[in-house]
Design an enzyme around this catalytic site. Structure first.
Site, PDB file in Angstrom:
ATOM      1  N   HIS A  88       0.857  -1.196   0.000  1.00  0.00           N
ATOM      2  CA  HIS A  88       0.000   0.000   0.000  1.00  0.00           C
ATOM      3  C   HIS A  88       0.890   1.242   0.000  1.00  0.00           C
ATOM      4  O   HIS A  88       2.005   1.216   0.530  1.00  0.00           O
ATOM      5  CB  HIS A  88      -0.906  -0.028   1.241  1.00  0.00           C
ATOM      6  CG  HIS A  88      -1.973   1.012   1.197  1.00  0.00           C
ATOM      7  ND1 HIS A  88      -1.752   2.331   1.526  1.00  0.00           N
ATOM      8  CD2 HIS A  88      -3.285   0.930   0.828  1.00  0.00           C
ATOM      9  CE1 HIS A  88      -2.879   3.015   1.373  1.00  0.00           C
ATOM     10  NE2 HIS A  88      -3.824   2.189   0.956  1.00  0.00           N
ATOM     11  N   GLU A 136      -3.692   2.721  -7.125  1.00  0.00           N
ATOM     12  CA  GLU A 136      -4.082   3.873  -6.308  1.00  0.00           C
ATOM     13  C   GLU A 136      -3.079   5.007  -6.492  1.00  0.00           C
ATOM     14  O   GLU A 136      -1.955   4.922  -5.988  1.00  0.00           O
ATOM     15  CB  GLU A 136      -4.090   3.506  -4.819  1.00  0.00           C
ATOM     16  CG  GLU A 136      -5.123   2.489  -4.417  1.00  0.00           C
ATOM     17  CD  GLU A 136      -5.459   2.581  -2.929  1.00  0.00           C
ATOM     18  OE1 GLU A 136      -6.643   2.668  -2.632  1.00  0.00           O
ATOM     19  OE2 GLU A 136      -4.546   2.589  -2.096  1.00  0.00           O
TER      20      GLU A 136
HETATM   21  O1  G3P Z   1      -6.607   1.523   0.536  1.00  0.00           O
HETATM   22  C1  G3P Z   1      -7.564   2.440   0.122  1.00  0.00           C
HETATM   23  C2  G3P Z   1      -7.124   3.811   0.322  1.00  0.00           C
HETATM   24  O2  G3P Z   1      -5.776   4.058   0.184  1.00  0.00           O
HETATM   25  C3  G3P Z   1      -7.959   4.826  -0.367  1.00  0.00           C
HETATM   26  O3  G3P Z   1      -8.198   5.772   0.590  1.00  0.00           O
HETATM   27  O4  G3P Z   1      -9.504   7.440   1.753  1.00  0.00           O
HETATM   28  O5  G3P Z   1      -8.961   7.727  -0.655  1.00  0.00           O
HETATM   29  O6  G3P Z   1     -10.606   5.996   0.037  1.00  0.00           O
HETATM   30  P1  G3P Z   1      -9.390   6.781   0.408  1.00  0.00           P
END
Ligand code: G3P
Length: 213
Positions: A88, A136
Site C-alpha cells: 500500500h 491507487e
Molecule cells: O486503501 C484504500 C485507500 O488508500 C484509499 O483511501 O480514503 O482515498 O478511500 P481513500
C-alpha cells in the site's frame, strides 16, 4: 463478482470497541454480485476473525521462525484469514520483497491484493504473477477527487494490461459514491478499494450501501 475492499487503515474509528461495532454493522450489508472485504488493523485481526471477509493490511514473506514483529501468512491462515493488501502507498515495499511475497503466497494459496502507484508498476506486478493489482494514485488518497474522474486513461490502460495477464484490477483513492464505482467498472476495473469514504463517513453503512449499485 465485483470486489469492494474497505481499508480501515489506522483510523481511530477502525479499532477497539467502535472499530468492531463498525465492522459488525458493515458486515451485515450484502448485495448479489459484490464481495466486500475489510482490511482491519493488525491488532484487530484475531478478534475480527469470526466475521466474513477479513483481510490483513500487510503481510511478510516469511515462514514460521525467528522473525520478530512480522505478520506471517501462516499465522493469518491459522485464524481463517486468507488474504492481505500488500505494498500500500502507506506501507511501500521494495521489489525484491514483493517478488518473494508473490512466490510465497502461491505456495500457501494466499491471496494478495498488491497496490500499484503507476502503470509501470502495474506492468511489473502483472509480469511477475500478481493475481490482483490495486491501482491507487498516492496524491488522490484521502481526498475528494476520485481515481475514476482523475485518471480514466490509466484505469483503462491498466485494465487492458491486467486482462492480458489474467490479473484482476482494482482501483482506489478518493472513491466516495456510486458514480465512482460505475465509471471504474465501465473503464474495466473489477473492484475498488475505499477507506475514508466509509470509515470516516457520518453514516458508514449508507456510504457502503451506496457503492453497491
Ligand atoms: O486503501 C484504500 C485507500 O488508500 C484509499 O483511501 O480514503 O482515498 O478511500 P481513500
Amino acid at each position: 463478482m465485483f470486489d469492494i475492499i474497505v481499508n480501515f487503515k489506522a483510523y481511530r474509528e477502525g479499532y477497539g470497541n467502535h472499530g468492531r461495532e463498525l465492522l459488525k454493522n458493515l458486515c451485515n450489508l450484502k448485495k448479489e454480485g459484490y464481495q466486500v472485504s475489510f482490511a482491519v488493523p493488525f491488532t484487530e485481526l484475531y478478534l475480527s476473525r469470526e466475521f466474513k471477509g477479513i483481510i490483513s493490511q500487510h503481510v511478510d514473506p516469511y515462514s514460521t521462525g525467528a522473525h520478530t514483529g512480522s505478520i506471517l501468512m501462516e499465522q493469518l491462515i491459522e485464524y481463517g484469514i486468507n488474504a492481505s493488501l500488500l505494498n500500500h502507498s502507506e506501507r511501500r515495499l521494495n521489489r525484491d520483497i514483493i517478488l518473494e511475497s508473490i512466490k510465497f503466497s502461491e505456495s500457501l494459496n494466499f491471496k494478495l491484493y498488491i497496490c500499484s502507484e503507476s502503470l509501470s508498476e502495474t506492468i511489473f506486478l502483472c509480469e511477475n504473477g500478481a493475481k490482483y493489482v490495486a491501482y491507487e494514485p498516492p496524491e488522490l488518497i484521502g481526498g475528494d477527487v476520485s481515481v475514476s474522474t482523475s485518471k480514466p486513461d490509466i484505469i483503462r490502460e491498466s485494465s487492458d494490461i491486467c486482462k492480458s495477464y489474467g490479473t484482476k484490477l482494482l482501483v482506489g483513492a478518493g472513491v466516495k459514491n456510486s458514480s465512482d464505482v460505475s465509471i471504474s467498472r465501465t473503464l474495466g476495473a473489477e473492484g475498488i478499494l475505499v477507506s475514508s469514504g466509509i470509515v470516516k463517513s457520518k453514516s458508514p453503512e449508507d456510504s457502503l450501501n451506496s457503492l453497491m449499485i
